[in-house]
Design an enzyme around this catalytic site. Structure first.
Site, PDB file in Angstrom:
ATOM      1  N   SER A  30       0.834  -1.212   0.000  1.00  0.00           N
ATOM      2  CA  SER A  30       0.000   0.000   0.000  1.00  0.00           C
ATOM      3  C   SER A  30       0.858   1.247   0.000  1.00  0.00           C
ATOM      4  CB  SER A  30      -0.862   0.062   1.270  1.00  0.00           C
ATOM      5  OG  SER A  30      -1.832  -0.921   1.249  1.00  0.00           O
ATOM      6  N   HIS A  61      -3.202  -0.130  -4.671  1.00  0.00           N
ATOM      7  CA  HIS A  61      -2.459  -1.274  -5.218  1.00  0.00           C
ATOM      8  C   HIS A  61      -2.683  -1.314  -6.729  1.00  0.00           C
ATOM      9  CE1 HIS A  61      -1.350  -3.435  -1.447  1.00  0.00           C
ATOM     10  NE2 HIS A  61      -2.266  -2.609  -0.990  1.00  0.00           N
ATOM     11  N   HIS A  83      -4.290  -9.771  -0.606  1.00  0.00           N
ATOM     12  CA  HIS A  83      -4.201 -10.049   0.831  1.00  0.00           C
ATOM     13  C   HIS A  83      -5.142 -11.188   1.192  1.00  0.00           C
ATOM     14  CE1 HIS A  83      -3.249  -5.784   0.218  1.00  0.00           C
ATOM     15  NE2 HIS A  83      -2.489  -5.843   1.298  1.00  0.00           N
ATOM     16  N   TYR A  85      -7.134 -11.247   3.587  1.00  0.00           N
ATOM     17  CA  TYR A  85      -8.448 -10.710   3.986  1.00  0.00           C
ATOM     18  C   TYR A  85      -9.364 -10.414   2.794  1.00  0.00           C
ATOM     19  CZ  TYR A  85      -6.574  -6.024   2.916  1.00  0.00           C
ATOM     20  OH  TYR A  85      -6.013  -4.948   2.292  1.00  0.00           O
ATOM     21  N   GLU A  86      -8.813 -10.477   1.578  1.00  0.00           N
ATOM     22  CA  GLU A  86      -9.677 -10.279   0.412  1.00  0.00           C
ATOM     23  C   GLU A  86     -10.570 -11.514   0.182  1.00  0.00           C
ATOM     24  OE1 GLU A  86      -7.779  -8.078  -3.034  1.00  0.00           O
ATOM     25  OE2 GLU A  86      -6.013  -8.310  -1.764  1.00  0.00           O
ATOM     26  N   ALA A 113       2.811  -0.827   4.165  1.00  0.00           N
ATOM     27  CA  ALA A 113       2.460   0.329   5.001  1.00  0.00           C
ATOM     28  C   ALA A 113       2.111  -0.226   6.371  1.00  0.00           C
ATOM     29  CB  ALA A 113       1.257   1.041   4.408  1.00  0.00           C
ATOM     30  N   MET A 211      -1.168  -5.626   7.753  1.00  0.00           N
ATOM     31  CA  MET A 211      -2.042  -6.746   7.369  1.00  0.00           C
ATOM     32  C   MET A 211      -1.460  -7.593   6.232  1.00  0.00           C
ATOM     33  SD  MET A 211      -5.589  -4.610   7.287  1.00  0.00           S
ATOM     34  CE  MET A 211      -5.973  -3.383   8.535  1.00  0.00           C
ATOM     35  N   SER A 212      -0.139  -7.654   6.141  1.00  0.00           N
ATOM     36  CA  SER A 212       0.441  -8.346   4.975  1.00  0.00           C
ATOM     37  C   SER A 212       1.837  -8.871   5.289  1.00  0.00           C
ATOM     38  CB  SER A 212       0.529  -7.360   3.801  1.00  0.00           C
ATOM     39  OG  SER A 212       1.493  -6.372   4.059  1.00  0.00           O
ATOM     40  N   ASN A 235       0.732   5.855   9.730  1.00  0.00           N
ATOM     41  CA  ASN A 235      -0.147   6.398  10.789  1.00  0.00           C
ATOM     42  C   ASN A 235       0.337   5.862  12.126  1.00  0.00           C
ATOM     43  OD1 ASN A 235      -1.428   3.827   9.430  1.00  0.00           O
ATOM     44  ND2 ASN A 235      -2.101   3.806  11.558  1.00  0.00           N
ATOM     45  N   HIS A 247      -8.086   4.234   5.609  1.00  0.00           N
ATOM     46  CA  HIS A 247      -7.189   3.813   4.529  1.00  0.00           C
ATOM     47  C   HIS A 247      -6.722   5.007   3.692  1.00  0.00           C
ATOM     48  CE1 HIS A 247      -5.269   1.098   1.762  1.00  0.00           C
ATOM     49  NE2 HIS A 247      -6.007   1.504   0.750  1.00  0.00           N
TER      50      HIS A 247
HETATM   51  N1  HPA Z   1      -2.881  -1.295  11.228  1.00  0.00           N
HETATM   52  C1  HPA Z   1      -2.874  -2.303  10.340  1.00  0.00           C
HETATM   53  N2  HPA Z   1      -2.456  -2.153   9.100  1.00  0.00           N
HETATM   54  C2  HPA Z   1      -2.026  -0.942   8.718  1.00  0.00           C
HETATM   55  C3  HPA Z   1      -2.014   0.153   9.594  1.00  0.00           C
HETATM   56  C4  HPA Z   1      -2.465  -0.043  10.919  1.00  0.00           C
HETATM   57  O1  HPA Z   1      -2.487   0.880  11.756  1.00  0.00           O
HETATM   58  N3  HPA Z   1      -1.520   1.213   8.891  1.00  0.00           N
HETATM   59  C5  HPA Z   1      -1.260   0.762   7.635  1.00  0.00           C
HETATM   60  N4  HPA Z   1      -1.563  -0.540   7.525  1.00  0.00           N
END
Ligand code: HPA
Length: 272
Positions: A30, A61, A83, A85-86, A113, A211-212, A235, A247
Site C-alpha cells: 500500500s 495497489h 491479501h 483478507y480479500e 504500510a 495486514m500483509s 499512521n 485507509h
Molecule cells: N494497522 C494495520 N495495518 C495498517 C495500519 C495499521 O495501523 N496502517 C497501515 N496498515
C-alpha cells in the site's frame, strides 16, 4: 496450496521471463505504487490477465507485474499485493513469490504500510523489518507438504537477511532518512486493531502493525530466498493516534513519501 495451481500463471508469462534469474524481486505494498525507477521495461502485465492472480481489490495497489532493468540489474516487480483478507484464499497472495521462485530469483524485497506502535515512530518514518510476529495463527503452509517449498517445519530464525538490512541502513544513512529496525506484527485485517490489541502487541514486542508481508516472507524464506522487509509508517496505531484510522490516510502518506521511497529503493538496488 498445491504447486500445480501456479502452472497456468507461469505458462502465461513469456519464456524470456524465466531465462535469466532476476537480481531482485519486489513486492510493492500500500502506498508504494510509484516507488520504482526503471531504465528499460521488458514486460508489463496487468494482474487481471494473469491466471489465478486477479486484480487487487484494494485502493493504492496498482495491480501490475513489471519486468525491467535498472542500473544493469534485472528486476521483477509485483506492483500491488493480494491479501488474505480479500477472501480469495492463499493462492493469489502467494502466486507472486511462487513465480519469483520459478524464475530462480534469490532476493526479495517486501514493502508495506504500517501503523506505528513504538513511541519513537512518526508517520513518514521507515522501518527496516528485522523480525515479525504472526498474530493470525494462519500460515500458507497449512496443508500438504510440498518439497519444492522447503522443509515440512521450516526454520524461521532469520527470515529477514541481516546483510540486506545492513544495505537498507546504508541507503537510509546516505539519504538522511528517518529509519529504525523493528518487529512487524501481522494482524489479518481488514479491521484495524483496537487500542487494547495495540497495547497487547506492544507488550509482545511489536514496533509496527500491518495486514500483509508475513505470509510472503515465510514462504520466500522457506524456499531459500534472501528476504528484506521495508515498511512505511503511514499512521500511529489505534489508541496512539488521536483520530480514527482510515485507509485514505495510508494512501496519502504513501503519496507524500513517494520521492523518498524512490530514492531509497534506487539506492538499495544499486548496492545489491
Ligand atoms: N494497522 C494495520 N495495518 C495498517 C495500519 C495499521 O495501523 N496502517 C497501515 N496498515
Amino acid at each position: 496450496m498445491n504447486p500445480r495451481l501456479f502452472d497456468k500463471a507461469a505458462g502465461y508469462l513469456p519464456d524470456f521471463c524465466f531465462e535469466r534469474p532476476p537480481d531482485l524481486g519486489i513486492m510493492l505494498g500500500s502506498g508504494w505504487g510509484d516507488a520504482l525507477l526503471t531504465d528499460e521495461v521488458l514486460l508489463r502485465l496487468p494482474y487481471s490477465e494473469i491466471p489465478g492472480l486477479g486484480a487487487s481489490t484494494v485502493k493504492g495497489h496498482a495491480g501490475e507485474f513489471i519486468l525491467y532493468t535498472r542500473g544493469g540489474k534485472r528486476i521483477a516487480a509485483w506492483c500491488g499485493r493480494r491479501h488474505y483478507y480479500e477472501g480469495v484464499g492463499w493462492e493469489p497472495v502467494m502466486l507472486p513469490v511462487e513465480i519469483l521462485r520459478r524464475m530462480s530469483c534469490g532476493t526479495l524485497l517486501l514493502t508495506n504500510a504500517s501503523g506505528g506502535i513504538n513511541p519513537a515512530l512518526r508517520p513518514g518514518d521507515f522501518v527496516i523489518i528485522r523480525d515479525h510476529i504472526n498474530l493470525t495463527g494462519f500460515s500458507p503452509f497449512i496443508g500438504e507438504h510440498v518439497a519444492e517449498w522447503g522443509e515440512r517445519f521450516p526454520d524461521m530464525t532469520e527470515v529477514y537477511t541481516k546483510r540486506l538490512a545492513e544495505l537498507l541502513h546504508a541507503s537510509a544513512n546516505r539519504l538522511g532518512l528517518r529509519v529504525m529496525d523493528g518487529v512487524y506484527a501481522y494482524s489479518v485485517g481488514p479491521c484495524y486493531e483496537t487500542p487494547a490489541e495495540i497495547r497487547a502487541y506492544k507488550a509482545q514486542g511489536a514496533d509496527v502493525v500491518g495486514m500483509s508481508t508475513v505470509p510472503e516472507a515465510v514462504f520466500a524464506k522457506s524456499c531459500g530466498m534472501k528476504v528484506a522487509g521495508l515498511s512505511l509508517v503511514t499512521n500511529l496505531a489505534a489508541g496512539i493516534s488521536l483520530r480514527p484510522l482510515a485507509h485514505e490516510e495510508v494512501v496519502a502518506a504513501g503519496e507524500s513519501a513517494k520521492g523518498l521511497m524512490r530514492g531509497f529503493m534506487d539506492d538499495f538496488i544499486s548496492r545489491l
